[in-house]
Design an enzyme around this catalytic site. Structure first.
Site, PDB file in Angstrom:
ATOM      1  N   ASN A 147       0.754  -1.211  -0.157  1.00  0.00           N
ATOM      2  CA  ASN A 147       0.127   0.183  -0.003  1.00  0.00           C
ATOM      3  C   ASN A 147       0.776   1.350   0.043  1.00  0.00           C
ATOM      4  O   ASN A 147       0.331   2.344   0.195  1.00  0.00           O
ATOM      5  CB  ASN A 147      -0.910   0.096   1.109  1.00  0.00           C
ATOM      6  CG  ASN A 147      -0.428  -0.194   2.536  1.00  0.00           C
ATOM      7  OD1 ASN A 147       1.105  -0.161   2.685  1.00  0.00           O
ATOM      8  ND2 ASN A 147      -1.078  -0.644   3.488  1.00  0.00           N
ATOM      9  N   ARG A 285       3.222   7.450  11.158  1.00  0.00           N
ATOM     10  CA  ARG A 285       2.847   6.739  12.269  1.00  0.00           C
ATOM     11  C   ARG A 285       2.655   8.154  13.355  1.00  0.00           C
ATOM     12  O   ARG A 285       3.277   9.051  13.382  1.00  0.00           O
ATOM     13  CB  ARG A 285       3.799   5.966  13.122  1.00  0.00           C
ATOM     14  CG  ARG A 285       3.613   4.522  12.264  1.00  0.00           C
ATOM     15  CD  ARG A 285       2.589   3.858  12.614  1.00  0.00           C
ATOM     16  NE  ARG A 285       2.356   2.628  11.877  1.00  0.00           N
ATOM     17  CZ  ARG A 285       1.839   2.104  10.762  1.00  0.00           C
ATOM     18  NH1 ARG A 285       1.381   3.177  10.112  1.00  0.00           N
ATOM     19  NH2 ARG A 285       1.927   1.008  10.262  1.00  0.00           N
ATOM     20  N   GLN A 314      -4.452   3.536  18.631  1.00  0.00           N
ATOM     21  CA  GLN A 314      -5.579   3.442  17.815  1.00  0.00           C
ATOM     22  C   GLN A 314      -6.323   2.073  18.037  1.00  0.00           C
ATOM     23  O   GLN A 314      -5.727   1.042  18.377  1.00  0.00           O
ATOM     24  CB  GLN A 314      -4.867   3.093  16.382  1.00  0.00           C
ATOM     25  CG  GLN A 314      -4.361   4.361  15.552  1.00  0.00           C
ATOM     26  CD  GLN A 314      -3.802   4.131  14.218  1.00  0.00           C
ATOM     27  OE1 GLN A 314      -3.305   5.048  13.643  1.00  0.00           O
ATOM     28  NE2 GLN A 314      -4.242   2.893  13.591  1.00  0.00           N
ATOM     29  N   HIS A 333      -7.276   6.135  10.597  1.00  0.00           N
ATOM     30  CA  HIS A 333      -6.208   5.204   9.608  1.00  0.00           C
ATOM     31  C   HIS A 333      -6.879   4.505   8.387  1.00  0.00           C
ATOM     32  O   HIS A 333      -7.114   3.488   8.419  1.00  0.00           O
ATOM     33  CB  HIS A 333      -5.508   4.324  10.432  1.00  0.00           C
ATOM     34  CG  HIS A 333      -4.308   4.156   9.990  1.00  0.00           C
ATOM     35  ND1 HIS A 333      -3.185   3.395  10.876  1.00  0.00           N
ATOM     36  CD2 HIS A 333      -3.692   4.285   8.883  1.00  0.00           C
ATOM     37  CE1 HIS A 333      -2.185   3.004  10.147  1.00  0.00           C
ATOM     38  NE2 HIS A 333      -2.265   3.336   8.939  1.00  0.00           N
TER      39      HIS A 333
HETATM   40  P1  NAD Z   1      10.303   1.670   3.440  1.00  0.00           P
HETATM   41  O1  NAD Z   1      10.658   0.857   4.123  1.00  0.00           O
HETATM   42  O2  NAD Z   1      10.190   1.562   1.675  1.00  0.00           O
HETATM   43  O3  NAD Z   1      10.921   3.208   3.609  1.00  0.00           O
HETATM   44  C1  NAD Z   1      11.207   3.636   4.757  1.00  0.00           C
HETATM   45  C2  NAD Z   1      12.378   4.385   4.822  1.00  0.00           C
HETATM   46  O4  NAD Z   1      12.686   5.427   6.232  1.00  0.00           O
HETATM   47  C3  NAD Z   1      13.645   3.923   4.448  1.00  0.00           C
HETATM   48  O5  NAD Z   1      14.334   4.579   3.289  1.00  0.00           O
HETATM   49  C4  NAD Z   1      14.519   4.491   5.682  1.00  0.00           C
HETATM   50  O6  NAD Z   1      15.854   4.522   5.411  1.00  0.00           O
HETATM   51  C5  NAD Z   1      13.900   5.571   6.106  1.00  0.00           C
HETATM   52  N1  NAD Z   1      14.435   5.950   7.588  1.00  0.00           N
HETATM   53  C6  NAD Z   1      14.265   4.943   8.710  1.00  0.00           C
HETATM   54  N2  NAD Z   1      14.716   5.412   9.676  1.00  0.00           N
HETATM   55  C7  NAD Z   1      14.803   6.698   9.441  1.00  0.00           C
HETATM   56  C8  NAD Z   1      15.424   7.768  10.154  1.00  0.00           C
HETATM   57  N3  NAD Z   1      15.630   7.842  11.563  1.00  0.00           N
HETATM   58  N4  NAD Z   1      15.652   9.122   9.603  1.00  0.00           N
HETATM   59  C9  NAD Z   1      15.372   9.154   8.202  1.00  0.00           C
HETATM   60  N5  NAD Z   1      14.825   8.282   7.313  1.00  0.00           N
HETATM   61  C10 NAD Z   1      14.771   6.975   8.101  1.00  0.00           C
HETATM   62  O7  NAD Z   1       8.592   1.906   3.798  1.00  0.00           O
HETATM   63  P2  NAD Z   1       7.472   2.696   3.334  1.00  0.00           P
HETATM   64  O8  NAD Z   1       6.785   1.671   2.434  1.00  0.00           O
HETATM   65  O9  NAD Z   1       7.920   3.795   2.563  1.00  0.00           O
HETATM   66  O10 NAD Z   1       6.741   2.911   4.565  1.00  0.00           O
HETATM   67  C11 NAD Z   1       7.370   3.760   5.438  1.00  0.00           C
HETATM   68  C12 NAD Z   1       6.180   3.872   6.823  1.00  0.00           C
HETATM   69  O11 NAD Z   1       5.015   4.330   6.337  1.00  0.00           O
HETATM   70  C13 NAD Z   1       6.124   2.528   7.261  1.00  0.00           C
HETATM   71  O12 NAD Z   1       6.784   1.923   8.152  1.00  0.00           O
HETATM   72  C14 NAD Z   1       4.583   2.965   8.053  1.00  0.00           C
HETATM   73  O13 NAD Z   1       4.999   3.139   9.512  1.00  0.00           O
HETATM   74  C15 NAD Z   1       4.015   3.930   7.246  1.00  0.00           C
HETATM   75  N6  NAD Z   1       2.841   3.296   6.489  1.00  0.00           N
HETATM   76  C16 NAD Z   1       1.489   3.937   6.562  1.00  0.00           C
HETATM   77  C17 NAD Z   1       0.624   3.584   6.128  1.00  0.00           C
HETATM   78  C18 NAD Z   1      -0.742   3.994   6.172  1.00  0.00           C
HETATM   79  O14 NAD Z   1      -1.906   3.332   5.846  1.00  0.00           O
HETATM   80  N7  NAD Z   1      -0.935   5.222   6.711  1.00  0.00           N
HETATM   81  C19 NAD Z   1       0.640   2.406   5.254  1.00  0.00           C
HETATM   82  C20 NAD Z   1       1.908   1.902   4.797  1.00  0.00           C
HETATM   83  C21 NAD Z   1       3.137   2.463   5.460  1.00  0.00           C
END
Ligand code: NAD
Length: 399
Positions: A147, A285, A314, A333
């Site tokens: 997603n 988050r 949540q 959410h």
């Molecule tokens: P991803 O793993 O592709 O990307 C995460 C990125 O965060 C990576 O590039 C990583 O290097 C970076 N990162 C981690 N710690 C960091 C820090 N301290 N400073 C800077 N960058 C940092 O994941 P994604 O698919 O892009 O998803 C990211 C997040 O989005 C998920 O972990 C989740 O919490 C959230 N999400 C929310 C929904 C929703 O429905 N609202 C859905 C999917 C994901």
């Protein structure tokens, strides 16, 4: 044979849908980086139907029961006496979605003596105490990419919605008004603004690509540098600290996972370094932000708007300040659980279960914890530790 406990959100108050607004979903084969969509042996649901609520059962019942397993599906997950707590004792697998997370705290993991795997049907496994999972040899897996693009679309929508003052203007229509001055006194164009993402992973990079055609100036902060070709293509400015990014950006969007390094990264001190009147979009988050500091920044005008769909905990009790603060565009959410996304993560969950039961390796990109340490995407995007503290407050929600 295994017992699987699956925690899902409640059905619609009007009952499980009998019909849908559309008849089909576009067929996608690959994600933008070439990763294939989920590849289970089969599915027992129609893509485009509601799978994430209790009656949808993620389309898993037929598959699990025909293989002799027991499936318990419930929305009861918080507070003493929840069905989750009752069923945990002999569960081998717990599945839940971040939208309605089963908070798998150290205490729950300790009590679940037979627990082998926790599956996030979606992305973001911070509702599991990852340290406790590592300590107890429990595998944690999620459906990476299922997603990410759905969320990026939501970020683009919320960015435009805040900057152009869409929601309050819509309210004037519902109220029977024609109050143009009231609508536009807070309305701007996005064109020319500086937009920055905290994290440029799957979601963050997609957000940059979606917003690029608006002729904005793009910025990012990430643990890892994007390829030079991408930086050049999108004319990106890379930052190595949050302060450096927020000092220049008119719109800041958070797209990193919640882990001990990122918890409360947005607080009174970091908000003081934002440009006055910045917009903050957070679909990553809720706990990335100090909730009272965000509300105070909207009250004072330091932030011009805040939008997102993620909260902590949540479901969120009625007195959470983000329900009532000024200039917000919050939703429950939902960004990652469109009907389109549900079809992908239900299939991905099935793929993970098939691998587990057939003794085949789970895709590396789906792993968060395995063999007592962070693995796969977990090793790339998380830091070790626990971010579930305070989740017991979810029991105060009254539906
Ligand atoms: P991803 O793993 O592709 O990307 C995460 C990125 O965060 C990576 O590039 C990583 O290097 C970076 N990162 C981690 N710690 C960091 C820090 N301290 N400073 C800077 N960058 C940092 O994941 P994604 O698919 O892009 O998803 C990211 C997040 O989005 C998920 O972990 C989740 O919490 C959230 N999400 C929310 C929904 C929703 O429905 N609202 C859905 C999917 C994901």
């Amino acid at each position: 044979m295994a017992k699987i406990v699956c925690v899902l959100y409640d059905d619609p108050v009007t009952g499980y849908p009998k019909t849908y607004a559309r008849d089909d979903l576009p067929v996608l084969e690959r994600y933008p980086d070439g990763q294939t969509l989920p590849t289970p042996h089969g599915i027992d649901f129609r893509p485009g139907t509601l799978l994430g609520s209790v009656s949808g059962e993620l389309g898993l019942r037929k598959y699990l029961e025909s293989n002799g397993h027991e499936l318990v599906v419930t929305s009861s997950k918080d507070g003493t006496g929840s069905v989750l707590d009752r069923e945990l004792e002999d569960a081998e697998i717990v599945i839940s979605q971040p939208f309605w997370p089963a908070y798998m705290t150290a205490e729950r993991i300790r009590r679940a003596k037979k627990l082998k795997m926790i599956v996030t049907a979606g992305i973001g496994s911070d509702h599991t105490d990852l340290q406790a999972a590592m300590d107890h040899g429990v595998t944690v897996a999620e459906v990476t990419y299922c997603n990410s693009n759905s969320v990026a679309e939501h970020v683009a929508m919320m960015t435009l919605s805040l900057v152009r003052n869409y929601l309050p203007s819509h309210q004037w229509v519902l109220k029977g008004g024609w109050n143009i001055a009231d609508c536009v006194a807070r309305s701007y164009d996005l064109e020319g603004m500086h937009v920055g993402t905290v994290a440029a992973g799957r979601i963050g990079l997609r957000v940059l690509r979606l917003l690029n055609p608006f002729d904005v100036k793009l910025h990012y902060l990430d643990r890892y540098r994007l390829p030079e070709t991408v930086e050049r293509e999108l004319n990106l400015t890379h930052h190595t600290s949050l302060d450096s990014l927020t000092r220049v950006c008119d719109v800041v969007t958070l797209n990193c996972p919640l882990h001990p390094e990122t918890e409360h990264m947005i607080n009174a001190k970091s908000l003081a370094n934002f440009k006055r009147g910045a917009y903050l979009i957070n679909t990553a988050r809720g706990k990335l932000c100090d909730r009272d500091a965000v509300a105070a920044a909207l009250e004072s005008g330091q932030l011009a708007g805040y939008a997102g769909d993620v909260w902590f905990p949540q479901p969120t009790p009625a007195d959470h300040p983000w329900r009532h603060m000024p200039h917000h565009g919050m939703t429950p959410h939902i960004s990652g659980t469109s009907l389109s996304a549900q079809a992908r993560y239900a299939a991905g969950t099935r793929e993970i279960l098939e691998c587990y039961f057939e003794g085949r390796p789970i895709r590396e990109e789906y792993l968060i914890v395995q063999g007592g340490r962070l693995a796969g995407v977990g090793a790339h995007s998380y830091s070790a530790g626990n971010a579930t503290s305070g989740s017991e407050e979810a029991a105060r929600f009254k539906g």
